[in-house]
Design a protein around this motif. Structure first.
Motif, PDB file in Angstrom:
ATOM      1  N   MET A 126       0.850  -1.202   0.000  1.00 25.51           N
ATOM      2  CA  MET A 126       0.000   0.000   0.000  1.00 25.51           C
ATOM      3  C   MET A 126       0.877   1.239   0.000  1.00 25.51           C
ATOM      4  N   GLN A 127       0.634   2.144  -0.939  1.00 27.26           N
ATOM      5  CA  GLN A 127       1.375   3.408  -0.995  1.00 27.26           C
ATOM      6  C   GLN A 127       1.032   4.263   0.215  1.00 27.26           C
ATOM      7  N   SER A 128       2.038   4.845   0.835  1.00 29.84           N
ATOM      8  CA  SER A 128       1.800   5.639   2.032  1.00 29.84           C
ATOM      9  C   SER A 128       0.974   6.878   1.696  1.00 29.84           C
ATOM     10  N   PRO A 129      -0.033   7.193   2.522  1.00 26.84           N
ATOM     11  CA  PRO A 129      -0.815   8.405   2.308  1.00 26.84           C
ATOM     12  C   PRO A 129      -0.176   9.626   2.959  1.00 26.84           C
ATOM     13  N   PHE A 130       1.034   9.459   3.494  1.00 30.31           N
ATOM     14  CA  PHE A 130       1.647  10.541   4.253  1.00 30.31           C
ATOM     15  C   PHE A 130       2.811  11.178   3.496  1.00 30.31           C
ATOM     16  N   GLU A 131       2.930  12.465   3.663  1.00 31.21           N
ATOM     17  CA  GLU A 131       4.073  13.228   3.176  1.00 31.21           C
ATOM     18  C   GLU A 131       5.063  13.266   4.335  1.00 31.21           C
ATOM     19  N   THR A 132       6.165  12.545   4.200  1.00 34.54           N
ATOM     20  CA  THR A 132       7.038  12.341   5.351  1.00 34.54           C
ATOM     21  C   THR A 132       7.735  13.614   5.814  1.00 34.54           C
ATOM     22  N   ARG A 148     -11.193  -3.845 -11.735  1.00 33.94           N
ATOM     23  CA  ARG A 148     -11.442  -2.690 -12.604  1.00 33.94           C
ATOM     24  C   ARG A 148     -10.676  -1.516 -12.028  1.00 33.94           C
ATOM     25  N   LYS A 149     -10.423  -0.554 -12.875  1.00 33.75           N
ATOM     26  CA  LYS A 149      -9.585   0.565 -12.470  1.00 33.75           C
ATOM     27  C   LYS A 149     -10.239   1.316 -11.312  1.00 33.75           C
ATOM     28  N   ALA A 150      -9.507   1.461 -10.254  1.00 32.14           N
ATOM     29  CA  ALA A 150      -9.996   2.197  -9.084  1.00 32.14           C
ATOM     30  C   ALA A 150      -8.805   2.931  -8.486  1.00 32.14           C
ATOM     31  N   GLU A 151      -8.492   4.062  -9.048  1.00 37.44           N
ATOM     32  CA  GLU A 151      -7.307   4.800  -8.620  1.00 37.44           C
ATOM     33  C   GLU A 151      -7.480   5.327  -7.200  1.00 37.44           C
ATOM     34  N   ARG A 152      -6.432   5.137  -6.406  1.00 40.19           N
ATOM     35  CA  ARG A 152      -6.452   5.689  -5.059  1.00 40.19           C
ATOM     36  C   ARG A 152      -6.384   7.209  -5.148  1.00 40.19           C
ATOM     37  N   PRO A 153      -7.063   7.900  -4.248  1.00 43.98           N
ATOM     38  CA  PRO A 153      -7.022   9.367  -4.268  1.00 43.98           C
ATOM     39  C   PRO A 153      -5.583   9.868  -4.185  1.00 43.98           C
ATOM     40  N   ASP A 154      -5.253  10.818  -5.038  1.00 42.53           N
ATOM     41  CA  ASP A 154      -3.899  11.372  -5.058  1.00 42.53           C
ATOM     42  C   ASP A 154      -3.810  12.500  -4.038  1.00 42.53           C
ATOM     43  N   VAL A 155      -4.021  12.132  -2.793  1.00 39.71           N
ATOM     44  CA  VAL A 155      -3.935  13.098  -1.699  1.00 39.71           C
ATOM     45  C   VAL A 155      -2.990  12.545  -0.644  1.00 39.71           C
ATOM     46  N   ARG A 156      -2.220  13.427  -0.048  1.00 40.96           N
ATOM     47  CA  ARG A 156      -1.296  13.029   1.005  1.00 40.96           C
ATOM     48  C   ARG A 156      -1.427  14.006   2.157  1.00 40.96           C
ATOM     49  N   ARG A 171       1.346   1.456   9.672  1.00 41.47           N
ATOM     50  CA  ARG A 171       1.334  -0.003   9.883  1.00 41.47           C
ATOM     51  C   ARG A 171      -0.109  -0.513   9.981  1.00 41.47           C
ATOM     52  N   MET A 172      -0.947   0.176  10.733  1.00 40.86           N
ATOM     53  CA  MET A 172      -2.332  -0.262  10.897  1.00 40.86           C
ATOM     54  C   MET A 172      -3.127  -0.104   9.601  1.00 40.86           C
ATOM     55  N   ALA A 173      -2.859   0.976   8.873  1.00 40.36           N
ATOM     56  CA  ALA A 173      -3.564   1.190   7.610  1.00 40.36           C
ATOM     57  C   ALA A 173      -3.183   0.138   6.576  1.00 40.36           C
ATOM     58  N   GLU A 174      -1.895  -0.218   6.544  1.00 41.50           N
ATOM     59  CA  GLU A 174      -1.442  -1.236   5.598  1.00 41.50           C
ATOM     60  C   GLU A 174      -2.060  -2.596   5.930  1.00 41.50           C
TER      61      GLU A 174
END
Length: 460
Positions: free
Chosen positions: A1-7, A120-128, A142-145
């Motif tokens: 899972m791509q991280s939703p956070f801007e480190t 089917r294509k379901a792009e994750r929101p491009d928000v961080r 860790r919990m989100a993943e």
């Protein structure tokens, strides 16, 4: 899972202002005149869940205002900010003020980015999100993943998530964290004394199996997790109606959540000797399917009369629990999508849990509340134990009365746990029937986050 956070903190991150109907007027007065007029023109009143992007003079987004419940509201949803990823334009954001619970809001934001896109294509929101100060973003991620893992496994239809594929998912997890992996398959289950697992799964063309994962220092306290892995449940010869079969791909939700919990434990390197056991079967209909009033001897020894072939989950868990109990673990936890009675009593969002350990029960309840991973204790009520009596065997798997179905299931499983120091049974649903903030419709991670935090507190 791509991280939703801007480190790294980003000074250009767009601020999100949390507002309630009560404090909205005061917040609005602090906005630039143009933004205040824009909000008024859009009739924004900070209704919970409403989101308004306010433009800067150059047309870019200056800030976002998001409505949440009042602090005193009895219906306050601490995961309300989990709706934001589906509402915001692409970009990097930060919390400009504190929602009711900053940590849970951050977790909700991460959970809200999940999309199931295998077919089917379901792009994750491009928000961080730039994590708020003081938040353990590694633990949140860790919990989100882990939640995404559980959701993916449950959402995958049974034609692509049978016993073999579930075993492959467990093996991939074992490989990732250097755990040992073993799998007992098909008729070998009978030879190695797992008769109930074999009986439930033998009618399927996809062989039943017992998945066994071990990790950690053998000197550390033993924690064993057991997850119901019924990859599809027709009900067997006591056939479900089509409406009852419609989401039975989720009947391996206990296994999915055990793997999610195991992933969190291993990733956090908790000081435990972890074992995860998953009886993986398909409860199918065929000429060799097990029948009502059949009798099988269990691994533990007691003979079990089949009162109903649709009460199969407790059968496969019984053999797995018996194996787990032989090691006398410090804590034995089982998760399973077991009874409709639990849903009648508590609905889909509030799984019941059972234990005789009062200290454990208090800790489970506290962490369930603290993680917004709700659980509710129900009793292992001794007077109902006699309802499991059989006239021809030691025990019946499904009492005929129809009352207290979740309790009698727990009492059935209790018969197979005699030596573990503490035992916790959770009757989860593993599914969100209609989307809510941070909880999309479909497979759900239930109980795993609460139990993970309990284990972190004890063995971190």
């Amino acid at each position: 899972m791509q991280s939703p956070f801007e480190t790294a903190p980003d000074a250009a991150a767009i601020p999100i202002i949390f507002a309630t109907k009560t404090n909205w007027a005061a917040i609005a007065r602090e906005l630039p005149e143009q933004a205040r007029q824009f909000a008024a023109a859009n009739d924004f009143t900070a209704k919970p869940g409403k989101c308004l992007t306010l433009p800067a003079p150059d047309g870019k987004i200056a800030q976002v205002v998001f409505g949440i419940e009042e602090e005193s509201s009895k219906s306050r949803d601490l995961f309300r900010p989990g709706a934001l990823p589906g509402l915001l334009p692409p970009g990097v954001y930060r919390f400009a003020n504190a929602p009711h619970d900053v940590r849970l809001a951050t977790l909700a934001f991460a959970l809200g980015t999940y999309r199931f896109g295998r077919y089917r294509k379901a792009e994750r929101p491009d928000v961080r999100l730039v994590p708020p100060d003081g938040i353990d973003v590694t633990d949140i991620a860790r919990m989100a993943e882990a939640a995404a893992l559980a959701r993916d496994l449950i959402n995958t239809p049974s034609n692509d998530m049978g016993p073999e594929e579930l075993a492959q998912a467990a093996q991939a997890l074992a490989t990732r964290f250097g755990a040992t992996f073993n799998c007992i398959i098909g008729d070998e289950l009978v030879k190695q004394n797992f008769p109930l697992i074999h009986a439930v799964g033998m009618a399927s063309t996809r062989a039943p199996r017992l998945i066994d994962l071990s990790w950690g220092d053998p000197a550390h306290p033993k924690v064993t997790l057991v997850g119901k892995g019924v990859c599809f449940d027709t009900g067997g010869l006591d056939l479900k109606p089509s409406s009852g079969m419609l989401i039975m791909k989720k009947d391996m939700g206990g296994a999915a959540n055990v793997l999610a919990l195991a992933q969190m434990v291993m990733d956090a390197k908790l000081k435990v000797r972890l074992r995860a056991l998953i009886p993986a079967v398909e409860n199918a209909v065929a000429g060799n399917a097990f029948r009502p009033l059949d009798i099988f001897q269990s691994r533990k020894g007691p003979t079990v009369e089949i009162g109903n072939t649709d009460a199969e989950g407790r059968l496969v868990l019984a053999d797995a629990l018996a194996l787990a109990d032989e090691e006398k673990p410090d804590l034995l936890v089982d998760l399973g999508t077991l009874t409709g009675a639990a849903r009648v009593a508590l609905g889909p969002d509030l799984p019941p849990f059972y234990t005789h350990d009062e200290t454990l029960a208090e800790a489970v309840a506290a962490h369930a509340k603290g993680e917004n991973d709700p659980l509710w204790r129900m009793p292992l009520w001794p007077p109902y134990d006699s309802w499991l009596d059989s006239k021809v065997a030691d025990i019946n798997n499904a009492p005929s009365g129809g009352f207290a179905g979740s309790i009698t299931c727990a009492l059935f499983l209790q018969r197979f746990v005699t030596d573990a120091k503490s035992w916790l049974h959770v009757d989860i649903y593993g599914w969100t029937p209609s989307a809510k903030p941070a909880r999309p419709e479909g497979g759900e991670c239930q109980a795993a986050r609460a139990i993970y935090k309990l284990l972190s507190e004890r063995y971190g």
